[in-house]
Design an enzyme around this catalytic site. Structure first.
Site, PDB file in Angstrom:
ATOM      1  N   GLU A  41      -1.707 -10.467  19.018  1.00 36.52           N
ATOM      2  CA  GLU A  41      -3.090 -10.000  18.928  1.00 36.52           C
ATOM      3  C   GLU A  41      -4.074 -11.023  19.488  1.00 36.52           C
ATOM      4  O   GLU A  41      -5.080 -10.658  20.087  1.00 36.52           O
ATOM      5  CB  GLU A  41      -3.419  -9.651  17.469  1.00 36.52           C
ATOM      6  CG  GLU A  41      -2.708  -8.368  17.037  1.00 36.52           C
ATOM      7  CD  GLU A  41      -2.756  -8.105  15.542  1.00 36.52           C
ATOM      8  OE1 GLU A  41      -1.931  -8.687  14.818  1.00 36.52           O
ATOM      9  OE2 GLU A  41      -3.599  -7.311  15.103  1.00 36.52           O
ATOM     10  N   ARG A  82       0.835  -1.209   0.000  1.00 40.08           N
ATOM     11  CA  ARG A  82       0.000   0.000   0.000  1.00 40.08           C
ATOM     12  C   ARG A  82       0.866   1.254   0.000  1.00 40.08           C
ATOM     13  O   ARG A  82       1.925   1.272   0.617  1.00 40.08           O
ATOM     14  CB  ARG A  82      -0.895   0.045   1.242  1.00 40.08           C
ATOM     15  CG  ARG A  82      -1.909  -1.060   1.302  1.00 40.08           C
ATOM     16  CD  ARG A  82      -2.815  -0.904   2.528  1.00 40.08           C
ATOM     17  NE  ARG A  82      -3.345  -2.207   2.895  1.00 40.08           N
ATOM     18  CZ  ARG A  82      -3.369  -2.691   4.131  1.00 40.08           C
ATOM     19  NH1 ARG A  82      -2.941  -1.966   5.148  1.00 40.08           N
ATOM     20  NH2 ARG A  82      -3.840  -3.886   4.363  1.00 40.08           N
TER      21      ARG A  82
END
Ligand code: AMP
Length: 395
Positions: free
Chosen positions: A383, A240
């Site tokens: 996470e 990105r």
């Protein structure tokens, strides 16, 4: 018997899972179902009994989860003996609604569904996982843990784009951030490693993986983050662009004749390191740089320049800095990126210790000198553990 949490991260064609002991932090089993809906599905389950792999067609998420539950029953650990107190579900977009975990009841499910236009690739896939898991594991509470929740606390001045206010309100355009679960976990672990309360620390967290984001955490509260309404904004990433003049998109459309979908694909999947150097993995970039590849060198320079810009900006927003922490694939493993990102920042109180910085870090480590005013750390993110802990916090 210890209490455990089954953590589920449901994607559009995959289900990632982990059985976690939230207290000790240990993963008792983990696995991944992939290629749901394709001709040949794949399941990989890892536990104390070893690794089990299957290649079978997996028509839908329900079938995928049923296969996972079968493996827990046959290979272990058996869920009915593992003390599962909750199922924690990762949800990407919680919008302006969720500042923490929420029991995934019908009302919450309806809100997650309503937020889907803000995360069209993720929220519907996350929901699919919640719905099949609620059906197949009806005896335990299902808790939704949101990637955006940690950034729900951003001050309005940081969350607001300078866009026409009516348009912004109508289409819910604002900074929601992403990777919040990781930033929250890492900020807390950093304080723990230093033996200081979060309430005393001004922190910058750099989550540098294939996706990458920075956050400014002021005494435990997130006050800015680099990802925006979507995960496209901010740092240079694997594929990105990160920050880019939005008018580039108009230019590519008007002058280049590219469609919105083509531009979306370009900036999200064909740009970043990959666009600049042809590869998105920093290990390969370093190999190319060592071989004298000028595109790779420029890619690394652009990547590091952007990082330094955010470090400086966040130090200014926080009014000073106490802790700076690297995490995720690049942050934990890439000592070159860490060294280049912090070179010459002694004026900010940052002094990296080259010997401490050297190599990959599997554990939370201090990599600054003893005299550095800012503690520089590497903290491996987790996470799943954070999702498990947040799920338990709600019980
Ligand atoms: P993540 O998204 O957190 O899994 O990070 C994946 C990225 O971490 C890869 O694309 C690499 O750029 C980077 N990475 C992983 N291992 C290493 C390593 N040993 N050295 C440098 N970069 C690494």
């Amino acid at each position: 018997m210890t209490a455990t949490v089954l953590v589920i991260n449901s994607g559009s064609s995959s289900i990632k899972y982990q059985l976690v002991d939230p207290e000790g932090g240990e993963a008792l089993a983990s696995g991944l179902v992939e290629r749901i809906g394709e001709e040949r599905g794949r399941l990989r389950h890892t536990s104390a009994a070893g690794v089990v792999e299957h290649m079978d067609p997996i028509p839908d998420h329900g079938a995928g989860l049923r296969m996972i539950l079968d493996l827990f029953a046959t290979v272990g650990p058996r869920l009915d003996e593992a003390g599962v107190v909750a199922v924690g579900h990762r949800v990407v977009q919680g919008g302006a609604y969720f500042g923490g975990p929420a029991v995934a009841d019908d009302r919450v499910i309806e809100v997650i569904e309503r937020l889907s236009p803000l995360a069209p690739l993720h929220n519907p896939a996350n929901l699919r996982g919640i719905l099949v898991a609620r059906e197949l594991l009806p005896g335990v509470p299902h808790i939704a843990v949101f990637d955006t929740a940690f950034f729900r606390s951003l001050p309005e001045r940081a969350a607001t784009y300078a866009l026409d206010r009516e348009v912004a309100r109508k289409y819910r355009v604002r900074r929601y951030g992403a990777h919040g679960t990781s930033h929250q976990y890492v900020a807390r672990m950093a304080a723990q490693l230093l033996g200081r309360p979060m309430a005393e620390l001004r922190q910058v967290v750099l989550h540098l993986g294939n996706g990458a984001s920075a956050s400014a955490v002021d005494r435990g509260r997130a006050v800015d983050t680099s990802m925006g309404m979507t995960p496209l904004e901010g740092l240079v990433m694997g594929t990105r662009t990160g920050d880019i003049d939005p008018a580039v998109m108009f230019h590519l459309h008007r002058i280049g004749g590219m469609s919105v979908d083509e531009i979306d694909d370009l900036v999200n999947r064909r740009s970043g390191l990959k666009g600049l150097a042809g590869v998105n993995d920093l290990r390969e970039i370093h190999t190319l740089v060592a071989a004298g590849d000028r595109d790779a060198r420029l890619a690394l320079d652009v990547y590091v320049h952007r990082l330094r810009k955010y470090i400086g900006a966040y130090a200014a927003i926080l009014g000073g800095l106490d802790v700076l922490t690297f995490t995720a694939g690049v942050g934990e493993n890439d000592d070159i990126v860490r060294a280049e990102a912090l070179a010459g920042l002694e004026f900010l109180g940052i002094e990296l210790d080259p010997a401490r910085n050297a190599g990959r870090k599997k554990e939370a480590t201090v990599i600054s000198t003893d005299s550095s005013r800012v503690a520089v750390l590497v903290v491996p993110t987790n996470e799943e553990l954070e999702i498990a802990r947040q799920a338990v916090s709600l019980l």
